[in-house]
Design an enzyme around this catalytic site. Structure first.
Site, PDB file in Angstrom:
ATOM      1  N   TRP A  41      -2.849  -2.627  -1.634  1.00 49.34           N
ATOM      2  CA  TRP A  41      -2.595  -4.047  -1.876  1.00 49.34           C
ATOM      3  C   TRP A  41      -3.374  -4.767  -0.771  1.00 49.34           C
ATOM      4  O   TRP A  41      -3.054  -4.640   0.415  1.00 49.34           O
ATOM      5  CB  TRP A  41      -1.101  -4.351  -1.775  1.00 49.34           C
ATOM      6  CG  TRP A  41      -0.786  -5.773  -2.135  1.00 49.34           C
ATOM      7  CD1 TRP A  41      -0.640  -6.297  -3.383  1.00 49.34           C
ATOM      8  CD2 TRP A  41      -0.590  -6.860  -1.231  1.00 49.34           C
ATOM      9  NE1 TRP A  41      -0.359  -7.633  -3.314  1.00 49.34           N
ATOM     10  CE2 TRP A  41      -0.325  -8.015  -2.008  1.00 49.34           C
ATOM     11  CE3 TRP A  41      -0.617  -6.998   0.164  1.00 49.34           C
ATOM     12  CZ2 TRP A  41      -0.084  -9.267  -1.442  1.00 49.34           C
ATOM     13  CZ3 TRP A  41      -0.380  -8.243   0.720  1.00 49.34           C
ATOM     14  CH2 TRP A  41      -0.113  -9.367  -0.080  1.00 49.34           C
ATOM     15  N   CYS A  60       0.848  -1.178   0.000  1.00 50.29           N
ATOM     16  CA  CYS A  60       0.000   0.000   0.000  1.00 50.29           C
ATOM     17  C   CYS A  60       0.889   1.235   0.000  1.00 50.29           C
ATOM     18  O   CYS A  60       2.002   1.216   0.535  1.00 50.29           O
ATOM     19  CB  CYS A  60      -0.937   0.092   1.201  1.00 50.29           C
ATOM     20  SG  CYS A  60      -2.051  -1.296   1.329  1.00 50.29           S
ATOM     21  N   ASN A 105      -0.888   2.462   5.772  1.00 50.13           N
ATOM     22  CA  ASN A 105      -0.010   1.421   5.238  1.00 50.13           C
ATOM     23  C   ASN A 105       0.516   0.626   6.436  1.00 50.13           C
ATOM     24  O   ASN A 105       1.092   1.216   7.350  1.00 50.13           O
ATOM     25  CB  ASN A 105       1.140   2.060   4.460  1.00 50.13           C
ATOM     26  CG  ASN A 105       2.228   1.065   4.076  1.00 50.13           C
ATOM     27  OD1 ASN A 105       3.391   1.408   4.005  1.00 50.13           O
ATOM     28  ND2 ASN A 105       1.861  -0.168   3.833  1.00 50.13           N
ATOM     29  N   GLY A 106       0.293  -0.675   6.409  1.00 53.07           N
ATOM     30  CA  GLY A 106       0.744  -1.515   7.529  1.00 53.07           C
ATOM     31  C   GLY A 106      -0.359  -2.487   7.898  1.00 53.07           C
ATOM     32  O   GLY A 106      -1.294  -2.719   7.115  1.00 53.07           O
ATOM     33  N   LYS A 153      11.094 -15.476 -11.669  1.00 56.50           N
ATOM     34  CA  LYS A 153      10.727 -14.489 -12.701  1.00 56.50           C
ATOM     35  C   LYS A 153       9.656 -15.073 -13.598  1.00 56.50           C
ATOM     36  O   LYS A 153       8.668 -14.421 -13.923  1.00 56.50           O
ATOM     37  CB  LYS A 153      11.973 -14.154 -13.512  1.00 56.50           C
ATOM     38  CG  LYS A 153      11.962 -12.835 -14.163  1.00 56.50           C
ATOM     39  CD  LYS A 153      12.601 -11.771 -13.330  1.00 56.50           C
ATOM     40  CE  LYS A 153      12.169 -11.808 -11.910  1.00 56.50           C
ATOM     41  NZ  LYS A 153      12.779 -10.946 -11.016  1.00 56.50           N
ATOM     42  N   LYS A 179       5.228  -4.278  -5.712  1.00 57.11           N
ATOM     43  CA  LYS A 179       6.687  -4.235  -5.843  1.00 57.11           C
ATOM     44  C   LYS A 179       7.384  -4.146  -4.493  1.00 57.11           C
ATOM     45  O   LYS A 179       8.446  -4.714  -4.292  1.00 57.11           O
ATOM     46  CB  LYS A 179       7.107  -3.062  -6.724  1.00 57.11           C
ATOM     47  CG  LYS A 179       8.585  -3.092  -7.001  1.00 57.11           C
ATOM     48  CD  LYS A 179       8.949  -2.455  -8.302  1.00 57.11           C
ATOM     49  CE  LYS A 179      10.433  -2.625  -8.596  1.00 57.11           C
ATOM     50  NZ  LYS A 179      10.783  -4.003  -8.976  1.00 57.11           N
ATOM     51  N   GLU A 197       6.253 -15.521 -11.852  1.00 56.36           N
ATOM     52  CA  GLU A 197       5.732 -14.211 -11.456  1.00 56.36           C
ATOM     53  C   GLU A 197       5.001 -13.516 -12.600  1.00 56.36           C
ATOM     54  O   GLU A 197       3.915 -12.965 -12.403  1.00 56.36           O
ATOM     55  CB  GLU A 197       6.929 -13.351 -11.005  1.00 56.36           C
ATOM     56  CG  GLU A 197       6.590 -12.003 -10.434  1.00 56.36           C
ATOM     57  CD  GLU A 197       7.838 -11.276  -9.914  1.00 56.36           C
ATOM     58  OE1 GLU A 197       8.964 -11.606 -10.324  1.00 56.36           O
ATOM     59  OE2 GLU A 197       7.675 -10.368  -9.102  1.00 56.36           O
ATOM     60  N   ARG A 240       3.270  -0.125  -5.290  1.00 47.87           N
ATOM     61  CA  ARG A 240       3.133  -0.660  -3.929  1.00 47.87           C
ATOM     62  C   ARG A 240       1.855  -1.465  -3.746  1.00 47.87           C
ATOM     63  O   ARG A 240       1.609  -2.041  -2.690  1.00 47.87           O
ATOM     64  CB  ARG A 240       3.151   0.486  -2.911  1.00 47.87           C
ATOM     65  CG  ARG A 240       4.435   1.272  -2.929  1.00 47.87           C
ATOM     66  CD  ARG A 240       4.361   2.411  -1.959  1.00 47.87           C
ATOM     67  NE  ARG A 240       4.487   1.972  -0.591  1.00 47.87           N
ATOM     68  CZ  ARG A 240       5.624   1.903   0.081  1.00 47.87           C
ATOM     69  NH1 ARG A 240       6.746   2.265  -0.505  1.00 47.87           N
ATOM     70  NH2 ARG A 240       5.651   1.500   1.321  1.00 47.87           N
ATOM     71  N   HIS A 279      15.710 -37.479  -5.855  1.00 52.74           N
ATOM     72  CA  HIS A 279      15.239 -37.688  -4.480  1.00 52.74           C
ATOM     73  C   HIS A 279      13.755 -37.334  -4.339  1.00 52.74           C
ATOM     74  O   HIS A 279      13.300 -37.014  -3.250  1.00 52.74           O
ATOM     75  CB  HIS A 279      16.112 -36.896  -3.518  1.00 52.74           C
ATOM     76  CG  HIS A 279      17.545 -37.316  -3.586  1.00 52.74           C
ATOM     77  ND1 HIS A 279      18.001 -38.502  -3.072  1.00 52.74           N
ATOM     78  CD2 HIS A 279      18.610 -36.750  -4.194  1.00 52.74           C
ATOM     79  CE1 HIS A 279      19.288 -38.632  -3.320  1.00 52.74           C
ATOM     80  NE2 HIS A 279      19.678 -37.581  -4.010  1.00 52.74           N
ATOM     81  N   GLU A 297      16.240 -17.804  -9.538  1.00 53.64           N
ATOM     82  CA  GLU A 297      15.789 -16.510 -10.031  1.00 53.64           C
ATOM     83  C   GLU A 297      14.984 -16.675 -11.331  1.00 53.64           C
ATOM     84  O   GLU A 297      13.933 -16.049 -11.503  1.00 53.64           O
ATOM     85  CB  GLU A 297      16.998 -15.582 -10.237  1.00 53.64           C
ATOM     86  CG  GLU A 297      16.678 -14.232 -10.826  1.00 53.64           C
ATOM     87  CD  GLU A 297      15.659 -13.414 -10.020  1.00 53.64           C
ATOM     88  OE1 GLU A 297      15.299 -13.796  -8.903  1.00 53.64           O
ATOM     89  OE2 GLU A 297      15.202 -12.386 -10.562  1.00 53.64           O
TER      90      GLU A 297
END
Ligand code: M6R
Length: 611
Positions: free
Chosen positions: A79, A2, A105-106, A487, A606, A490, A27, A506, A483
């Site tokens: 968010w 947020c 925000n929080g 990516k 982000k 996502e 955000r 395994h 990575e």
């Protein structure tokens, strides 16, 4: 996550707030809203517009309301944590009187108890959010003194909160409150701002002041006063930041992600040139005297920044010969890591605001370790709180999926490993020079690797309809798989997993069936044959294999793999800087072909500023 913003000035508040929210949309982008005090005629209530969806939806709505005008206001981009994305759950929230509006925000951890108590008094709630309890409680406590009301409300809250509060009885001010979540004030010419991140107002002022823990501010257009939670006035210093935030335009690219992928040579070059000159690396904070006294390094971060740490661990241990552990910040902070003054803790973060990384940093400091932050956003919380900072100069990264910040972080980590090795005499002068030159060559080699773009697009067309993808590799090739897989999932929304190639047998290999795509990263020559054996094993079970290797191994791997992408060969410890490039491009093109929302993938934000 947020983002919150606020404006007090002599111009149009909605105009500033919408622009600032657009800059903070990274955000969170589930919904947004603004509240203003209309100073043309004093009103009993704040005025409010809030909408589910992107900020462009809010902008259209605001622009259609001719009378929505004021010079003081607050805004929010959400968010969703508590309650689904909807108009009702959007911020700002108000209490029954409609006089007080709150953006937050929080996370308010005790909101259920507070809500229950207020409901027992017959007070009704409209939303499912934790934030509404702040507005409703303030409304309930309000006795005509808005500052005291907000202060008492803040003292009742548990959890993390950056708040912007507006009251229609005081249309000349906003009240800002900070505990754990970031909140920064900007000082303009007869106008002042608040925001979760400097980028919201960086085009208007470079004069800023960061609120510290449990602090409040009363912001008017020509006067700002600071207080602690006891209500005592405090002095704060205004600093001038020297930060060119960089362009947030697509410059002809269809997506920020592709633009940022292509900007990697520049990002790495600028990051390196800030610290490399006269054939040396300048990191004054890590002296010989200090380094000789440490016995352990922790690299702590989240998501892609954590993957940088995993790749860098190989370079750290090989060059500096110091035990190096990597940790996910969300795990690190809760597992009592063994840390003391002989431990160096390196926190990596693009945003510098990731809640778990910030908490890990505080934990490490608390236990006596020296903390070093590798951060992209100047003046962010992690940069401000760590003992020393090395900035990455990647410029503003807009796409949620990080690419250029990842590469810039990796280059800093190589630089650090090399610096430590040199200071501690763990490598010869010749070796240092060789690695140093390789480091400085990275931007050109990344440029060269990017030339494979069209080929990667053709391969993406071939494989974009797969439902399951495995990335396999060994050692730092595995770090790149982690990575690459993150990516890929996502932005493409296709399930993928990264696996150390030697671990497949395994358990995981039971998931391989006819047509499963396996992306094998095999750039490490010492381990090449071993990874190729693993490729043969999955192929024997019906998998299709896309191999990523160095140019000199092209023919060898072509005998086993269905498709091959090659990168220039450099010494293994730095190879991840090149191997990651085709994987970023592959993820981008698959997402493009699957028509995904590439720069703003679903459910993400982000900057992850809540746990
Ligand atoms: O800002 P940070 O580097 O602390 O962010 C950490 C992660 O949230 C971030 O790297 C995330 O994994 C990226 N969106 C991945 O592309």
């Amino acid at each position: 996550m947020c983002g919150i913003v606020g404006y007090v000035g002599k111009k149009s508040a909605p105009e500033f707030l919408l622009g600032a929210l657009e800059k903070l949309e990274y955000r969170g982008y589930d919904s947004s809203g603004i509240a203003i005090c209309n100073d043309k005629e004093k009103k009993d209530k704040v005025e409010l517009i809030k909408k589910k969806g992107r900020i462009r939806v809010l902008r259209e709505t605001v622009e259609n309301f001719k009378d929505f005008f004021g010079k003081v206001g607050i805004g929010h981009t959400r968010w969703a944590t508590h309650g689904e994305p909807s108009d009702i759950n959007s911020h700002p929230h108000t209490g029954a009187s409609g006089k007080i509006a709150v953006v937050h925000n929080g996370i308010i951890e005790n909101y259920m108890i507070l809500k229950k108590n207020l409901m027992q008094k017959g007070i009704k709630f409209a939303s499912e959010t934790d934030t509404e309890v702040v507005a409703v409680l303030a409304d309930y406590l309000y006795d005509g003194d808005i500052f005291e009301t907000v202060r008492k409300t803040a003292l009742s809250l548990e959890g993390s909160f950056a708040l912007g509060i507006l009251c229609s009885d005081f249309p000349d001010r906003i009240i800002a409150v900070k505990k754990e979540s970031p909140l920064i004030l900007g000082f303009g010419n007869e106008e002042n701002y608040i925001a979760s991140d400097i980028s919201a107002f960086a085009d208007r002022t470079k004069k800023i002041c960061r609120l510290d823990e449990c602090e409040m501010a009363v912001i008017k257009n020509s006067e700002v006063s600071f207080y602690n939670f006891s209500g005592e006035k405090i002095n704060k210093t205004i600093t001038e930041i020297d930060w060119n935030i960089g362009s947030s335009e697509k410059n002809g690219f269809d997506h920020f992600m592709l633009k940022e992928i292509m900007e990697q040579p520049k990002a790495v070059k600028e990051t390196l040139s800030a610290r490399c000159s006269n054939n040396d690396i300048l990191i004054d904070d890590l002296t010989k005297e200090y380094l000789e006294n440490i016995n352990k390094i922790y690299i702590v971060a989240c998501g892609s920044s954590h993957h940088v740490g995993v790749a860098a661990k190989y370079a750290f241990e090989k060059l500096s010969k110091i035990t190096t552990n990597t940790d996910l910040a969300s795990e690190f902070r809760y597992r009592s890591p063994i840390i003391d003054e002989k431990t160096l803790v390196i926190i990596i973060s693009q945003s510098g605001e990731t809640a778990d990384s910030l908490a890990a940093l505080r934990e490490a400091k608390h236990k006596g370790a020296k903390t070093l932050a590798v951060v992209n956003v100047v003046g962010s919380s992690i940069a401000a709180e760590s003992d020393c900072v090395i900035y990455t100069w990647a410029g503003m990264e807009v796409a949620v999926a990080t690419t250029k910040a990842y590469s810039a972080q990796l280059s800093v980590m190589y630089m650090l490993a090399l610096h430590i090795a040199k200071i501690l005499n763990k490598i010869s002068k010749e070796k240092f020079e060789k690695h140093f030159n390789n480091l400085l060559n990275l931007p050109d080699l990344i440029e060269k690797t990017l030339e494979e773009k069209t080929k990667v697009f053709e391969i993406a067309k071939k494989y974009c309809q797969r439902d399951n993808v495995f990335f396999i590799g060994r050692n730092n090739d595995y770090a790149i798989c982690m990575e690459g897989s993150l990516k890929f999932k996502e932005v493409s929304y296709i399930h993928s997993e990264a696996y150390p190639a030697g671990e497949l047998k395994h358990g995981t290999i039971s998931l391989i069936e006819s047509g499963t795509l396996v992306i094998a990263v095999a750039t490490n020559h010492k381990l090449f044959e071993k990874t190729i054996s693993n490729v043969r094993e999955v192929k024997a079970r019906g998998a299709v294999c896309l191999a990523l290797t160095t140019e000199d191994k092209r023919e060898e791997i072509a005998c086993v793999a269905d498709d091959t992408i090659c990168v220039p060969r450099i010494p293994p410890i730095m190879q991840p800087s090149l191997s990651v490039i085709p994987l970023q491009l592959f993820s981008y093109y698959v997402a493009l072909l699957r028509e995904r929302d590439i720069d703003r993938p679903r459910n993400l934000a982000k900057s992850v500023t809540v746990e």
